[in-house]
Motif scaffolding. Structure first.
Motif, PDB file in Angstrom:
ATOM      1  N   TRP A   9       0.822  -1.202   0.000  1.00 10.30           N
ATOM      2  CA  TRP A   9       0.000   0.000   0.000  1.00 10.30           C
ATOM      3  C   TRP A   9       0.865   1.266   0.000  1.00 10.30           C
ATOM      4  O   TRP A   9       0.503   2.272  -0.600  1.00 10.30           O
ATOM      5  N   LYS A  77      -9.550  -5.233  10.137  1.00 10.82           N
ATOM      6  CA  LYS A  77      -9.714  -5.086   8.699  1.00 10.82           C
ATOM      7  C   LYS A  77      -8.549  -4.308   8.095  1.00 10.82           C
ATOM      8  O   LYS A  77      -8.058  -3.343   8.679  1.00 10.82           O
ATOM      9  N   GLN A  78      -8.166  -4.730   6.919  1.00  9.17           N
ATOM     10  CA  GLN A  78      -7.030  -4.116   6.230  1.00  9.17           C
ATOM     11  C   GLN A  78      -7.272  -2.635   5.952  1.00  9.17           C
ATOM     12  O   GLN A  78      -6.406  -1.799   6.222  1.00  9.17           O
ATOM     13  N   GLN A  79      -8.468  -2.274   5.448  1.00 10.77           N
ATOM     14  CA  GLN A  79      -8.750  -0.891   5.101  1.00 10.77           C
ATOM     15  C   GLN A  79      -8.743   0.007   6.331  1.00 10.77           C
ATOM     16  O   GLN A  79      -8.294   1.157   6.273  1.00 10.77           O
ATOM     17  N   ASP A  80      -9.204  -0.508   7.476  1.00 11.05           N
ATOM     18  CA  ASP A  80      -9.198   0.281   8.710  1.00 11.05           C
ATOM     19  C   ASP A  80      -7.772   0.596   9.146  1.00 11.05           C
ATOM     20  O   ASP A  80      -7.475   1.707   9.610  1.00 11.05           O
ATOM     21  N   ASN A  83      -6.380   3.345   6.856  1.00 10.85           N
ATOM     22  CA  ASN A  83      -6.983   4.646   7.166  1.00 10.85           C
ATOM     23  C   ASN A  83      -6.390   5.252   8.422  1.00 10.85           C
ATOM     24  O   ASN A  83      -6.123   6.461   8.482  1.00 10.85           O
ATOM     25  N   ARG A 161      -9.971   9.011   1.395  1.00 14.77           N
ATOM     26  CA  ARG A 161     -11.134   9.058   2.263  1.00 14.77           C
ATOM     27  C   ARG A 161     -11.028  10.233   3.234  1.00 14.77           C
ATOM     28  O   ARG A 161      -9.983  10.447   3.854  1.00 14.77           O
TER      29      ARG A 161
END
Length: 485
Positions: A9, A77-80, A83, A161
């Motif tokens: 990422w 979770k990966q996205q959390d 972020n 985001r």
């Protein structure tokens, strides 16, 4: 959390730092972005504390209890995780643990709270919002120390985001207004947002309209008053402006000063702003129409003065007016974009020099210089910069129609304008309220600023759950010290 996923990422940047703590059976990894997190705090507090625990087989629960940070969050979770790293958190993961621990340690780079730059007031609070969302919410809570002030967290943006906050008074606001805003934000498809002014264009009822349908403000006191009246406030991370809705056209001519001054002065200045907007919109078109088609409207003495003033002007009134309006707009934009001290000089000296030179060169008349300057001055009187800019744009087609059709052209332009305003809505509420539909009871707090004892009822456009701010009878009573004896 797989380390390779995080590396992938952030493979495009050198900001990602990974610290490993490996001793015996313990394997702890700490992730953070050096540009976003407070690296001094991490290396002097967090990492030394983790090394104290490392000789023993660790569990993530041990780390959480030992650090004892109340703001930490469990993330699986990966996205959390991504972020939180982007927001300046440090992420701690223990081998084989089902989740990791995120601790907010964002570097302090906030702007100090300062005075409002655009919506300046003579009386009342002298502070404005900043670019930090949490700070802005804290400022509003200082004005509204009520448990009924609700705060909803939303997210917008696909690639970048952004956090969006909805604030409203639960006992006052109409749930339909909240749901409308919430749904429009959740349905929003965009890469990312930078400012609330961009968000207002995405979620407005009429995207193609020149008129703003959500009120933008930098003043916390205005937001607090709107929340108490039943409006919904929209804040976004990184923006020093807050949106208020639903909003009517006439709210853009209101100022907090109206309520800090006595009711008589508040009413006078509010009416003065509305008249000034009409003057700014119609004064130059009326000049063009009168000189082009309707000489009989001008008194004889004034007509003689106009004839002498325009004797050397080779251009028709329409071209002359458009040329001077464009020059005024150029001066205005130059003054706004240049540094403050230079911009003020350009605006004042440039206007005087160019105006005087244009008259002496026979390009324009003295009277038109006065009219254009008066119209430009009138457009600045609106407390909202956005509505003043809208009037400036609308003035040009009105001038063109006045030069082609005379007074008939002005009437055609105003008919289209009024028809458009009657069709606009703000979150489904009529934009021209209380003029249309007629709500005579709201006039005392829209076109006028009545004494506080007459303002017990909230405006009908907000459709509040509780329409009364306080009892009418009690508001008119005057209590003296000896009444209870």
């Amino acid at each position: 959390m797989n380390t390779e996923i995080i590396r992938k990422w952030f493979s495009h940047t050198a900001e990602l730092i990974i610290e490993d703590i490996e001793e015996r059976d313990s394997h702890v990894r700490v992730y953070f972005l050096k540009s976003m997190a407070d690296t001094k705090l991490i290396y002097t507090k967090i990492l030394p504390e983790l090394r104290k625990l490392s000789p023993h087989p660790l569990k993530i629960e041990d780390v959480e209890s030992h650090l004892g940070v109340p703001t930490s969050q469990r993330l699986a979770k990966q996205q959390d995780v991504i972020n939180h790293l982007l927001k300046g958190s440090v992420y701690i993961h223990v081998n084989q643990a089902p989740y990791g621990l995120a601790i907010p340690v964002a570097a302090e780079n906030k702007r100090n709270i300062a005075r409002p730059e655009i919506e300046t007031n003579v009386l009342g609070p002298q502070q404005a919002f900043v670019e930090d969302l949490d700070t802005n919410i804290a400022i509003i809570r200082k004005y509204l120390t009520s448990p009924q002030l609700f705060h909803e967290q939303l997210w917008v943006g696909e690639s970048a985001r952004q956090e969006v906050a909805l604030l409203y008074m639960e006992e006052i606001v109409n749930p339909e207004n909240v749901q409308t805003i919430r749904q429009r934000i959740q349905d929003l498809q965009t890469d990312g947002l930078i400012d609330t002014n961009m968000l207002s264009q995405y979620i407005s009822d009429n995207e193609l309209s020149l008129f703003p349908t959500l009120l933008q403000t930098e003043r916390p006191d205005r937001v607090a008053d709107g929340l108490q009246n039943g409006q919904v406030a929209i804040l976004i991370e990184g923006s020093p402006f807050v949106l208020l809705g639903p909003t009517a056209l006439f709210h853009f001519f209101e100022s907090p000063d109206d309520y800090y001054f006595r009711w008589s002065l508040g009413t006078f200045t509010r009416l003065l702003r509305m008249i000034a907007m009409l003057v700014s919109l119609l004064l130059t078109p009326l000049y063009v129409a009168a000189l082009t088609f309707h000489y009989e409207m001008i008194p004889a003495d004034l007509l003689l003065s106009l004839a002498q003033s325009r004797a050397r002007v080779p251009f028709p009134p329409l071209f002359e007016a458009l040329m001077m309006e464009i020059i005024i707009e150029l001066l205005r934009e130059a003054g706004a974009r240049l540094p403050t001290k230079v911009g003020q000089t350009i605006g004042i000296v440039g206007g005087i020099v160019i105006g005087q030179a244009a008259v002496q060169a026979g390009i324009t008349s003295n009277i038109l210089i006065i009219i254009v300057a008066f119209g430009a001055l009138s457009s600045f009187i609106a407390p909202s910069y956005v509505i003043g800019s809208t009037i400036r744009v609308i003035r040009f087609p009105v001038i063109v129609l006045a030069g082609i059709l005379g007074l008939m052209g002005i009437m055609v332009a105003m008919s289209f304008l009024i028809s458009h305003l009657l069709r606009i809505t703000s979150l489904g509420r009529p934009y021209m309220s209380p003029l249309y539909p007629v709500r005579l009871g709201d006039w005392k707090n829209t076109y006028f600023r009545a004494p506080y004892s007459f303002l017990a009822k909230r405006l009908s456009i907000f459709q509040s759950r509780n329409p009364l701010r306080y009892g009418r009878k009690e508001a008119h009573q005057i209590h003296n010290l000896d009444e209870d004896e």
